[in-house]
Design an enzyme around this catalytic site. Structure first.
Site, short mmCIF file in Angstrom:
data_model
loop_
_atom_site.label_atom_id
_atom_site.label_comp_id
_atom_site.label_asym_id
_atom_site.label_seq_id
_atom_site.Cartn_x
_atom_site.Cartn_y
_atom_site.Cartn_z
CE LYS A 1 -10.66 -3.41 3.77
NZ LYS A 1 -9.86 -4.52 4.35
CD GLU B 1 -2.82 -1.37 2.29
OE1 GLU B 1 -2.75 -0.54 3.21
OE2 GLU B 1 -3.63 -2.32 2.29
#
Length: 428
Positions: free
Chosen positions: A338, A208
Site C-alpha cells: 500500500k 469497498e
C-alpha cells in the site's frame, strides 16, 4: 534551451474520497505535460504506518487536509520547482528530507505521497509513455489476478463478522478481461444468494463495494461464496479460489483473539485457520494474527505457508525495515503493498523488490477510502506483481482500477500474460 522535463508548477487541493472524507490531490506541471494524483486513506490502519496529516477542529469533523495542502503549496513546491521530473528517486529522497521524521508526520504522508505519485505521472506523460511502462520498462506485461472483496466485515461494515474481507480470486481465467467477467458474474449471483437467505436489506454494500450481510460465524460468508461460484457456473478452487483478510489486530483484546464472541489463544486461532483451509479452497490469508504477533505469523507460515499465501499488511505496513525483520524470522510469505503506508513511490517499489528477492509474493492494494486515481493498476503491472486487491466490481472508485487494467491488457495485446494460477510466482 528550456528543459521540457523541468517541474514548472505544483498545485495541491483538498478533494473528497469515496467515504466523503477530504484527501489530497496534487498536479505537477512540466512545459509539455501534467501529472495528477490523489491519495487514499485506510480505515483499519497499522500502528506503524506513515502518518496522514489531518486538521482537527470542527471542519469536516476534524478530517480536513488544508494543512497538508498548504505544506505542498508552500513548502514542497518551492523546493521541487526547477527539478527534472524524471528524477523520481532524488525527488522522493528530498521529500523525505524536507519532512525530517521517520513516519512523515511533519508534512504528512498524504501530502508527500500525492506529490510523489503526481511526479511519476507527469514524467510518464512528458515522455508520452503509459505509467506502467514508465515505471516497469518494456518487461512490464503481467496482468494481476484480482482479489475481489465481495463480502465485507470488520471495520469495513456494520455487521457482526470479525474477519474483515472475504474475497474471490479468478485464478482459472485466461485473461484479465475474462477474470473480471467471472468476478462480476459471481458478484451478481452472490447478491441473489444473500437476498434469498437474509432478505433484501442484506445486500447493502460496505466501503469497498462488497456486501455486508448480517452474518456472524466465519463459515457463513465462505458457504455463500461457494454457492455463488457454483451457481455462476464456475468451479470453486480450480477456477475461482477464496481469500480472507482477517485483519486480526482489530479483534485482538487483552492478549486474546475474539472471533464470533468466542476467545481464542494464538494456537486455537491457528487451528481455526487450518480447519478453514482444509474445508474451503482458500489460497490466501491476510493478517491472520495481531501486527506485533510475530511468533503467530511464524507459526502459521511454518504450518500453512507451503500450501497457501500468508500475507502481511498491518504486520509490514509496506515498511522495508519491518519487512526485512519478517523475512529474517520467516513470518508470512507475501507483502501487501500500500503506497500510502510508506509515503513515497520509491520506498513502495523498494519494498516490493525486497519482497521479491526473498521469494515473497506481492499484492498491490487499494485502501477502503479511495478515489478515482488508477495509479495502483499501473503499479501492479509495472511490478509484474501478479495480484491486485481493489475491492468488489462495484463503486466507480473500485472499478476505475479494473477498467484501467482492461485498457492496459488491450494495449499489451499479444504480449500480456494473465498471472492466473501462477499469481504467487509469476515467473516460475
Amino acid at each position: 534551451m528550456e528543459n521540457p522535463y523541468e517541474i514548472t508548477a505544483i498545485v495541491a487541493r483538498e478533494i473528497l474520497d469515496s467515504r466523503g472524507n477530504p484527501t489530497v490531490e496534487v498536479d505537477v506541471h512540466t512545459p509539455i505535460a501534467m501529472g495528477r494524483a490523489a491519495v487514499p486513506s485506510g480505515a483499519s490502519t497499522g500502528t506503524h504506518e506513515a502518518v496522514e496529516l489531518r486538521d482537527g477542529g470542527k471542519r469536516y469533523h476534524g478530517k480536513g487536509v488544508r494543512r497538508a495542502v498548504e505544506n505542498v503549496n508552500k513548502i514542497i513546491a518551492p523546493e521541487l520547482i526547477g527539478m527534472d521530473v524524471r528524477w523520481q528517486r532524488e525527488i522522493d529522497k528530498l521529500l523525505i528530507e524536507l519532512d525530517g521524521t521517520e513516519n512523515k508526520s511533519n508534512l504528512g504522508a498524504n501530502a508527500i505521497l500525492a506529490v510523489s505519485l503526481a511526479v511519476a505521472k507527469a514524467a510518464a506523460n512528458s515522455l508520452e509513455l503509459p505509467l506502467y511502462q514508465y515505471l516497469g520498462g518494456v518487461n512490464a506485461y503481467v496482468l494481476p489476478v484480482p482479489l475481489s472483496n465481495v463480502i465485507n466485515g470488520g471495520v469495513h461494515a456494520g455487521n457482526e463478522l470479525d474477519f474483515q474481507e472475504f474475497m474471490i480470486m479468478p485464478i482459472g481465467a485466461s485473461s484479465f478481461r475474462e477474470a473480471i467477467r467471472w468476478v462480476s458474474e459471481t458478484y451478481h449471483v452472490l447478491k441473489r444468494v444473500i437476498m434469498g437467505k437474509y432478505g433484501k436489506n442484506a445486500v447493502n454494500v460496505g466501503d469497498e463495494g462488497g456486501f455486508a450481510p448480517p452474518m456472524k460465524e466465519v463459515t457463513e460468508p465462505l458457504d455463500a461464496l461457494i454457492k455463488a461460484i457454483e451457481e455462476a457456473g464456475y468451479k470453486p478452487g480450480d477456477e475461482i479460489a477464496l481469500a480472507i483478510d482477517a485483519a486480526s489486530s482489530e479483534f485482538f483484546k487483552d492478549g486474546k483473539y475474539i472471533v464470533g464472541g468466542k476467545e481464542y489463544t494464538r494456537e486455537e486461532l491457528l487451528d481455526l485457520y487450518k480447519e478453514l483451509v482444509s474445508t474451503y479452497p482458500i489460497v490466501s490469508i491476510e493478517d491472520p494474527f495481531h501486527e506485533e504477533d510475530w511468533e503467530g505469523f511464524v507459526m502459521i507460515t511454518n504450518e500453512l505457508g507451503k500450501k497457501i499465501q500468508i500475507v502481511g499488511d498491518d504486520l509490514f505496513v509496506t515498511n522495508p525495515r519491518r519487512l526485512k525483520k519478517g523475512i529474517e524470522l520467516g513470518a508470512a510469505n507475501a507483502l501487501l503493498l500500500k503506497v500510502n503506508q510508506i509515503g513515497t513511490l520509491t520506498e513502495a517499489m523498494d519494498a516490493a523488490y525486497t519482497a521479491f528477492r526473498a521469494g515473497y509474493s506481492v499484492i498491490v492494494s487499494h485502501r477502503s477510502g479511495e478515489t478515482e486515481d488508477t495509479t495502483i493498476a499501473d503499479l501492479a503491472v509495472a511490478l509484474n506483481a501478479g495480484q491486485i486487491k481493489t475491492g468488489a466490481p462495484a463503486r466507480s472508485d473500485r472499478n476505475a482500477k479494473y477498467n484501467q487494467l482492461i485498457r492496459i491488457e488491450e494495449e499489451l495485446e499479444g504480449i500480456a500474460v494473465y498471472a492466473g494460477k501462477n499469481f504467487r510466482k509469476v515467473f516460475f
